[in-house]
Design a protein around this motif. Sequence first.
Motif, PDB file in Angstrom:
ATOM      1  N   VAL A 272      -6.880  -0.417   5.237  1.00 37.10           N
ATOM      2  CA  VAL A 272      -5.919  -1.453   4.875  1.00 37.10           C
ATOM      3  C   VAL A 272      -5.807  -1.571   3.356  1.00 37.10           C
ATOM      4  N   ARG A 273      -6.906  -1.332   2.646  1.00 31.07           N
ATOM      5  CA  ARG A 273      -6.861  -1.333   1.182  1.00 31.07           C
ATOM      6  C   ARG A 273      -6.022  -0.159   0.679  1.00 31.07           C
ATOM      7  N   ASP A 274      -6.258   1.031   1.241  1.00 25.75           N
ATOM      8  CA  ASP A 274      -5.519   2.221   0.820  1.00 25.75           C
ATOM      9  C   ASP A 274      -4.016   2.067   1.076  1.00 25.75           C
ATOM     10  N   ALA A 275      -3.669   1.400   2.175  1.00 27.77           N
ATOM     11  CA  ALA A 275      -2.250   1.188   2.484  1.00 27.77           C
ATOM     12  C   ALA A 275      -1.619   0.261   1.447  1.00 27.77           C
ATOM     13  N   TRP A 276      -2.341  -0.778   1.069  1.00 28.99           N
ATOM     14  CA  TRP A 276      -1.819  -1.689   0.043  1.00 28.99           C
ATOM     15  C   TRP A 276      -1.650  -0.956  -1.269  1.00 28.99           C
ATOM     16  N   ILE A 277      -2.634  -0.150  -1.659  1.00 30.94           N
ATOM     17  CA  ILE A 277      -2.578   0.576  -2.932  1.00 30.94           C
ATOM     18  C   ILE A 277      -1.403   1.545  -2.950  1.00 30.94           C
ATOM     19  N   ALA A 278      -1.158   2.234  -1.827  1.00 32.67           N
ATOM     20  CA  ALA A 278      -0.037   3.178  -1.771  1.00 32.67           C
ATOM     21  C   ALA A 278       1.292   2.449  -1.978  1.00 32.67           C
TER      22      ALA A 278
END
Length: 326
Positions: A272-278
Motif C-alpha cells: 500500500v505504501r508502494d502504491a501511494w509512492i507510485a
Amino acid sequence: MIVPQYWAEGRIQERVDGKQITVRRYGWSDDSPLAAQAHADQRTREAFDRITSGETLERRERKVAYNGADGMPIREEIVERQGESVVTRNGYGARCLNTPDVMFVDIDFDEPLRTSVFGFALVPALIAGIVGGWTAKTWIGGLIAAIVVFIVAYRIGLAKKRGEASTNPAPEKRAAERIGRFLHQHPDWHLRVYRTPAGFRLLAMHDVFSPTDMTVADCFQALGVDKVYARMCRNQNCFRARLSAKPWRIGIGEHIRPQPGVWPVSPEKLPVRDAWIAQYEKAAEGHAACQYLESVGNTGRVHPNAQAVQELHDERTRALSGLPIA
C-alpha cells in the motif's frame, strides 16, 4: 550525519524491588538487521540500568523520522546515495537531500503556523464578533462579523500551517534585503539562490561547513532561517533540502500510507505504501521543488563538494526546468 539502513527495537521487562519495569530503545546499523537488533539490545540494557539506578529517563523512545527528533539518526527510507549525500523519503512522502557539510539555508517568507488552525482563527473571530455586535447594536451583526473573520483567518491559518507563502510582497522583500546585507558583510561567500513555494533556498558554494559551527548559527540568525530547520540541522548534524513536491500541492490529498509514514514499515504494509509512492511520483513529474534564480557573491569560488551537491540538487529538484514549483 547518520542515516541508517536498518532499524530494530529492543525491550527489557524485569521486576525490580517488587515493581515491573519495561524499557524500550531503538537501534540502528548499516550492516544488517541483526546488527541493528544488537545495537537496540545494548541501548535498551544501558537505559534500563540507568533507570533502575535512579535516573529519570523516558522508558520508551518515540518513533520519529526527522522533524521533532532530538539528535537521533534520521529515520527515513533511503532512496539513493551519492557520495556522502543521502536522498531519503520523508514522513509525508517527498524526497529529501541530506548532506553532512554542504550548507542549505531555508528562508520562509511567512512563519508556518505552529498551533491549531482553529485556535489561530478563533481569537480574531471573537474580537470581530464583540466589536461588530457593539457597532451594530445587535448580536446578529456580531455573529456575522465573527463568521466572516473566522473564515478568512481559517484560510490564512491553513495556508500558514502548510508552509505556503501569502501574496504579501513585504516578507519577500525583507528576506532579499537580509541576503543583500549578509553578502555585503561576507563578500567572499558564494550563494546560489532558489525560489521555493514559501520562500528562498540558498546553497553555499564557496566552502563546506559543520552544522554545529558557530559560523552556521550566525549565518542562520542573520538570514532569518526557520528556527525548527536550524535546530534540526544542529541536532541531526546535517543540512537538508526537499527535492520533490509536497503532495498536497500537486493534488495528492491522501496522506502517505500507512500512517504514520515513519520508516521502516512492516512488510505486509509495503504494497500500500508502494502504491501511494507510485501515484505521488507520477504526479510530481510535472513540478519542480524549487526554481534557480541567480548566483550572488564571489561566484568564482566553488568548493568541489558543493559543486557535486549542487548538480545533484538541481537535477533532482528540476530547478532549471521552468516547471511550476510545488
